[in-house]
Design a protein around this motif. Structure first.
Motif, PDB file in Angstrom:
ATOM      1  N   GLN A 147      57.364 -12.108   1.557  1.00 22.60           N
ATOM      2  CA  GLN A 147      56.813 -10.870   1.014  1.00 22.60           C
ATOM      3  C   GLN A 147      55.640 -10.362   1.858  1.00 22.60           C
ATOM      4  O   GLN A 147      55.509  -9.159   2.081  1.00 22.60           O
ATOM      5  CB  GLN A 147      56.375 -11.083  -0.433  1.00 22.60           C
ATOM      6  N   VAL A 148      54.817 -11.284   2.326  1.00 20.96           N
ATOM      7  CA  VAL A 148      53.689 -10.885   3.163  1.00 20.96           C
ATOM      8  C   VAL A 148      54.187 -10.239   4.456  1.00 20.96           C
ATOM      9  O   VAL A 148      53.648  -9.228   4.919  1.00 20.96           O
ATOM     10  CB  VAL A 148      52.799 -12.103   3.478  1.00 20.96           C
ATOM     11  N   ALA A 149      55.237 -10.818   5.052  1.00 21.63           N
ATOM     12  CA  ALA A 149      55.785 -10.284   6.303  1.00 21.63           C
ATOM     13  C   ALA A 149      56.331  -8.875   6.126  1.00 21.63           C
ATOM     14  O   ALA A 149      56.359  -8.084   7.078  1.00 21.63           O
ATOM     15  CB  ALA A 149      56.881 -11.206   6.828  1.00 21.63           C
ATOM     16  N   GLU A 150      56.741  -8.542   4.914  1.00 23.74           N
ATOM     17  CA  GLU A 150      57.339  -7.238   4.651  1.00 23.74           C
ATOM     18  C   GLU A 150      56.334  -6.199   4.167  1.00 23.74           C
ATOM     19  O   GLU A 150      56.685  -5.048   3.956  1.00 23.74           O
ATOM     20  CB  GLU A 150      58.452  -7.379   3.600  1.00 23.74           C
ATOM     21  N   ASN A 151      55.079  -6.612   3.960  1.00 21.14           N
ATOM     22  CA  ASN A 151      54.079  -5.708   3.403  1.00 21.14           C
ATOM     23  C   ASN A 151      52.843  -5.713   4.291  1.00 21.14           C
ATOM     24  O   ASN A 151      52.094  -6.695   4.336  1.00 21.14           O
ATOM     25  CB  ASN A 151      53.713  -6.160   1.977  1.00 21.14           C
ATOM     26  N   GLY A 152      52.620  -4.636   5.016  1.00 19.00           N
ATOM     27  CA  GLY A 152      51.519  -4.558   5.958  1.00 19.00           C
ATOM     28  C   GLY A 152      50.160  -4.711   5.316  1.00 19.00           C
ATOM     29  O   GLY A 152      49.275  -5.380   5.860  1.00 19.00           O
ATOM     30  N   GLU A 153      49.960  -4.093   4.144  1.00 17.96           N
ATOM     31  CA  GLU A 153      48.667  -4.182   3.476  1.00 17.96           C
ATOM     32  C   GLU A 153      48.366  -5.619   3.054  1.00 17.96           C
ATOM     33  O   GLU A 153      47.248  -6.109   3.214  1.00 17.96           O
ATOM     34  CB  GLU A 153      48.652  -3.262   2.245  1.00 17.96           C
ATOM     35  N   LEU A 154      49.379  -6.280   2.513  1.00 19.94           N
ATOM     36  CA  LEU A 154      49.180  -7.652   2.086  1.00 19.94           C
ATOM     37  C   LEU A 154      48.969  -8.579   3.285  1.00 19.94           C
ATOM     38  O   LEU A 154      48.132  -9.480   3.246  1.00 19.94           O
ATOM     39  CB  LEU A 154      50.382  -8.123   1.262  1.00 19.94           C
ATOM     40  N   ALA A 155      49.703  -8.328   4.366  1.00 17.21           N
ATOM     41  CA  ALA A 155      49.529  -9.139   5.579  1.00 17.21           C
ATOM     42  C   ALA A 155      48.113  -8.985   6.129  1.00 17.21           C
ATOM     43  O   ALA A 155      47.499  -9.966   6.580  1.00 17.21           O
ATOM     44  CB  ALA A 155      50.555  -8.725   6.630  1.00 17.21           C
ATOM     45  N   LYS A 156      47.579  -7.765   6.073  1.00 13.99           N
ATOM     46  CA  LYS A 156      46.209  -7.531   6.541  1.00 13.99           C
ATOM     47  C   LYS A 156      45.209  -8.272   5.666  1.00 13.99           C
ATOM     48  O   LYS A 156      44.252  -8.882   6.171  1.00 13.99           O
ATOM     49  CB  LYS A 156      45.921  -6.032   6.526  1.00 13.99           C
ATOM     50  N   LEU A 157      45.431  -8.236   4.353  1.00 16.18           N
ATOM     51  CA  LEU A 157      44.549  -8.943   3.429  1.00 16.18           C
ATOM     52  C   LEU A 157      44.559 -10.440   3.725  1.00 16.18           C
ATOM     53  O   LEU A 157      43.491 -11.069   3.844  1.00 16.18           O
ATOM     54  CB  LEU A 157      44.997  -8.691   1.988  1.00 16.18           C
TER      55      LEU A 157
END
Length: 308
Positions: free
Chosen positions: A242-252
């Protein structure tokens, strides 16, 4: 104060050897990642245990705030699950005995409940008391779960406590028990797990693994964790996807990793929770980050480890 011993009923068929450690985990106010609930349920379901004392829920529990579960089956009530707060005598994986206090955190009569627990500790000749708690913190799931350790066992605090703040926090019933035990000089340890805030509403198996490892360090008891570790690996794999698919979450997550690693390397950051200026993210900032994640989570199917 009424007699604290009248708060519980002893099992007359159980003899408890003197000198056993006590492990405690109560649910109610806060349990990030479901760490306490998972840990206590896992221990009760995987280890041999016998009830030593059962506490009176009608004295301690606010039923309207935490309503018990009852099963309605078609046209009748088939099953009622009463609230449970009990002290059990358990055996670890090697057959070593210990005492286990689990169940709901009392809503009422904290002083009397605390006195009852201290009385049991004294009557049963408990050698040490260890309890667990878990709170949400802005830390990454890609790093080992850290903890704050309290009590009077300096060896455990020095070896395991990565965050040592001076702050006021909302207390729970076991805080009071620890405080009273500390006054008496009884060996006591509280482990507060620092669970990634974006996973605080999920059942995070690795939080339970960390709790069991901490209990082992404190008590010398050995617990089976293979099943929890396997669940944890599957859980983390799905989170990483899920993190890999979500830029905002990956940045967090990346930001949290940087803060954590800088702190653990001994930089001027006061804790892995602070930003470059040494400040904790505000409640609004944490809530905004979490809301973004939850909005994304709702787009996943029900099989997601975070799904409702």
């Amino acid at each position: 104060m009424r007699d604290p011993r009248s708060l519980y009923e002893l099992n007359p068929d159980v003899t408890v050897p003197s000198g056993l450690p006590l492990v405690a985990g109560l649910t109610g106010f806060a349990d990030a990642g479901g760490a306490v609930a998972q840990t206590t349920q896992y221990l009760l379901s995987t280890l041999d245990s016998t009830v030593v004392a059962t506490f009176d829920a009608d004295e301690l529990l606010d039923y309207r705030a935490r309503r018990p579960i009852i099963l309605f089956q078609g046209d009748h009530l088939a099953d009622y699950r009463p609230p449970r707060l009990s002290l059990d005598l358990a055996r670890d994986e090697l057959g070593q005995q210990f005492l286990l206090l689990t169940g709901y955190e009392p809503d009422f009569q904290w002083e009397r409940f605390g006195a009852a627990v201290l009385g049991l500790i004294d009557d049963l000749g408990v050698s040490s008391t260890t309890w667990i708690n878990a709170i949400p913190m802005p830390v990454p799931h890609t790093r080992p779960i850290g903890m704050t350790v309290s009590g009077n066992r300096a060896d455990l605090i020095e070896a395991m406590s990565i965050w040592r703040p001076t702050t006021q926090v909302p207390s729970n019933a076991l805080h009071l028990v620890e405080y009273r035990l500390h006054e008496q000089g009884h060996p006591t340890t509280g482990f507060v797990l620092l669970v990634p805030h974006y996973l605080s509403d999920a059942e995070y198996p690795l939080a339970a693994v960390a709790a069991l490892e901490a209990i082992s360090a404190s008590t010398g008891r050995i617990f089976p964790t293979d099943a929890l570790r396997e669940q944890g690996r599957d859980f983390v794999a799905r989170i990483d996807e899920q993190v890999a698919e979500n830029g905002e979450l990956a940045k967090l997550v990346g930001t949290l990793e940087d803060r954590h690693d800088s702190y653990m390397e001994g930089t001027t950051l006061r804790s892995p929770l602070t930003d470059e200026a040494g400040e904790l993210p505000s409640a609004d900032e944490i809530a905004a980050e979490l809301e973004k994640f939850l909005a994304y989570r709702r787009t996943r199917d029900d099989e997601s480890p975070l799904g409702g």
